[in-house]
Design a protein around this motif. Sequence first.
Motif, mmCIF file in Angstrom:
data_model
loop_
_atom_site.group_PDB
_atom_site.id
_atom_site.type_symbol
_atom_site.label_atom_id
_atom_site.label_comp_id
_atom_site.label_asym_id
_atom_site.label_seq_id
_atom_site.Cartn_x
_atom_site.Cartn_y
_atom_site.Cartn_z
ATOM 1 N N SER A 126 0.883 -1.166 0.042
ATOM 2 C CA SER A 126 0.073 -0.154 -0.002
ATOM 3 C C SER A 126 0.788 1.309 -0.070
ATOM 4 O O SER A 126 0.551 2.353 -0.489
ATOM 5 C CB SER A 126 -0.882 -0.086 1.185
ATOM 6 N N ASN A 127 2.001 1.352 0.535
ATOM 7 C CA ASN A 127 2.773 2.500 0.559
ATOM 8 C C ASN A 127 4.078 2.722 -0.321
ATOM 9 O O ASN A 127 4.682 3.604 -0.356
ATOM 10 C CB ASN A 127 3.305 2.664 1.815
ATOM 11 N N HIS A 128 3.703 1.683 -1.309
ATOM 12 C CA HIS A 128 4.824 1.724 -2.489
ATOM 13 C C HIS A 128 4.126 2.629 -3.659
ATOM 14 O O HIS A 128 2.912 2.839 -3.721
ATOM 15 C CB HIS A 128 5.019 0.330 -2.788
ATOM 16 N N LEU A 129 5.168 3.174 -4.041
ATOM 17 C CA LEU A 129 4.912 4.222 -5.423
ATOM 18 C C LEU A 129 5.253 3.593 -6.690
ATOM 19 O O LEU A 129 4.765 4.272 -7.735
ATOM 20 C CB LEU A 129 5.584 5.580 -5.095
ATOM 21 N N TYR A 130 6.078 2.458 -6.819
ATOM 22 C CA TYR A 130 6.450 2.148 -8.102
ATOM 23 C C TYR A 130 5.744 1.081 -8.307
ATOM 24 O O TYR A 130 5.965 0.015 -7.356
ATOM 25 C CB TYR A 130 7.897 2.225 -8.232
ATOM 26 N N PHE A 131 5.420 0.528 -9.494
ATOM 27 C CA PHE A 131 4.786 -0.784 -9.803
ATOM 28 C C PHE A 131 5.305 -1.186 -11.058
ATOM 29 O O PHE A 131 5.633 -0.551 -12.025
ATOM 30 C CB PHE A 131 3.193 -0.675 -10.093
ATOM 31 N N TYR A 132 5.462 -2.718 -11.273
ATOM 32 C CA TYR A 132 6.201 -3.250 -12.256
ATOM 33 C C TYR A 132 5.571 -4.595 -12.629
ATOM 34 O O TYR A 132 4.730 -5.278 -11.809
ATOM 35 C CB TYR A 132 7.721 -3.468 -11.901
ATOM 36 N N TRP A 133 5.529 -4.851 -13.753
ATOM 37 C CA TRP A 133 5.303 -6.223 -14.386
ATOM 38 C C TRP A 133 6.511 -6.995 -15.089
ATOM 39 O O TRP A 133 7.251 -6.042 -15.855
ATOM 40 C CB TRP A 133 4.282 -6.156 -15.266
ATOM 41 N N TYR A 134 6.838 -7.958 -14.627
ATOM 42 C CA TYR A 134 8.098 -8.973 -15.125
ATOM 43 C C TYR A 134 7.405 -10.128 -15.513
ATOM 44 O O TYR A 134 6.177 -10.724 -15.167
ATOM 45 C CB TYR A 134 9.099 -9.119 -14.067
ATOM 46 N N ARG A 135 8.138 -10.752 -16.572
ATOM 47 C CA ARG A 135 7.582 -12.057 -16.813
ATOM 48 C C ARG A 135 8.827 -13.241 -16.726
ATOM 49 O O ARG A 135 9.940 -12.822 -17.060
ATOM 50 C CB ARG A 135 6.853 -12.268 -18.371
ATOM 51 N N GLN A 136 8.501 -14.311 -16.803
ATOM 52 C CA GLN A 136 9.358 -15.555 -16.719
ATOM 53 C C GLN A 136 8.970 -16.480 -17.492
ATOM 54 O O GLN A 136 8.004 -17.297 -17.369
ATOM 55 C CB GLN A 136 9.850 -15.851 -15.241
ATOM 56 N N ILE A 137 9.454 -16.958 -18.883
ATOM 57 C CA ILE A 137 8.998 -17.998 -19.483
ATOM 58 C C ILE A 137 9.597 -19.289 -18.742
ATOM 59 O O ILE A 137 10.964 -19.214 -18.066
ATOM 60 C CB ILE A 137 9.678 -17.846 -20.963
ATOM 61 N N LEU A 138 9.023 -20.386 -18.688
ATOM 62 C CA LEU A 138 9.472 -21.527 -17.931
ATOM 63 C C LEU A 138 11.030 -21.759 -18.009
ATOM 64 O O LEU A 138 11.310 -21.891 -19.422
ATOM 65 C CB LEU A 138 8.828 -22.726 -18.550
ATOM 66 N N GLY A 139 11.469 -21.739 -17.240
ATOM 67 C CA GLY A 139 12.944 -22.074 -16.986
ATOM 68 C C GLY A 139 13.985 -21.166 -17.603
ATOM 69 O O GLY A 139 15.089 -21.309 -17.627
ATOM 70 N N GLN A 140 13.251 -19.786 -17.900
ATOM 71 C CA GLN A 140 14.550 -18.867 -18.236
ATOM 72 C C GLN A 140 14.307 -17.665 -17.267
ATOM 73 O O GLN A 140 13.967 -17.691 -16.198
ATOM 74 C CB GLN A 140 13.645 -18.327 -19.954
ATOM 75 N N LYS A 141 15.262 -16.714 -17.789
ATOM 76 C CA LYS A 141 15.216 -15.489 -16.961
ATOM 77 C C LYS A 141 14.028 -14.738 -16.672
ATOM 78 O O LYS A 141 13.067 -14.581 -17.443
ATOM 79 C CB LYS A 141 16.576 -14.725 -17.096
ATOM 80 N N VAL A 142 14.003 -14.058 -15.784
ATOM 81 C CA VAL A 142 13.149 -12.805 -15.298
ATOM 82 C C VAL A 142 13.254 -11.728 -16.166
ATOM 83 O O VAL A 142 14.403 -11.010 -16.318
ATOM 84 C CB VAL A 142 13.079 -12.593 -13.732
ATOM 85 N N GLU A 143 12.268 -11.328 -16.978
ATOM 86 C CA GLU A 143 12.202 -10.155 -18.067
ATOM 87 C C GLU A 143 11.462 -8.970 -17.551
ATOM 88 O O GLU A 143 10.221 -9.197 -17.354
ATOM 89 C CB GLU A 143 11.921 -10.678 -19.407
ATOM 90 N N PHE A 144 12.071 -7.802 -17.685
ATOM 91 C CA PHE A 144 11.171 -6.495 -17.324
ATOM 92 C C PHE A 144 10.251 -6.350 -18.456
ATOM 93 O O PHE A 144 10.715 -6.339 -19.649
ATOM 94 C CB PHE A 144 12.269 -5.422 -17.246
#
Lengths: 114, 112
Positions: A27-45
Amino acid sequence: EPEVTQTPSHQVTQMGQEVILRCVPISNHLYFYWYRQILGQKVEFLVSFYNNEISEKSEIFDDQFSVERPDGSNFTLKIRSTKLEDSAMYFCASSRDRADSPLHFGNGTRLTVT
Amino acid sequence: QQQVKQSPQSLIVQKGGISIINCAYENTAFDYFPWYQQFPGKGPALLIAIRPDVSEKKEGRFTISFNKSAKQFSLHIMDSQPGDSATYFCAASIPSTDKLIFGTGTRLQVFP
């Protein structure tokens, strides 16, 4: 301890359909993000959102994607016309400050496009 | 130049041993280097982070070593425990940007 919550945990959709993934950031955070991770791969912004607008987006975040903070608590990712290659785990995250402050991730929504 | 290269891809360590995971980068503009830990079915969670003005940071059994001239940083897990079994991601960010660039991940398995 406050946490980021995501719903649903698993979403199955047919190619070409629209999906909306939902997140409730801390609730007190100001920045919001979506990342995705294709199975077995790295986390991508995918995208960051601050002050009710997109502050940065990756080349993955094309016109098929959009984000919204409709009511001051939820943060959503919409994919307009899903493709097979959109199948991935989608993580929402939030932080008090920019990316060089701790990001708090939700447990993800597994999107399966058939 | 925006990549962070991580190795090894997987690591098997005996309980009580030291686990070492390495990352390398090219972009000298990176100025924040966190490590995230991810358990199956969960999102990544921040473990420890460092900035390039220090060469080492320790928190409990976890230590980051940072070599600015070599553009490398590593995570050391001392006295590794079965509960440390997870996937570990290094990451980096550039000042005044809003994104973390993640490495490819290391799956650590600690056997009793």
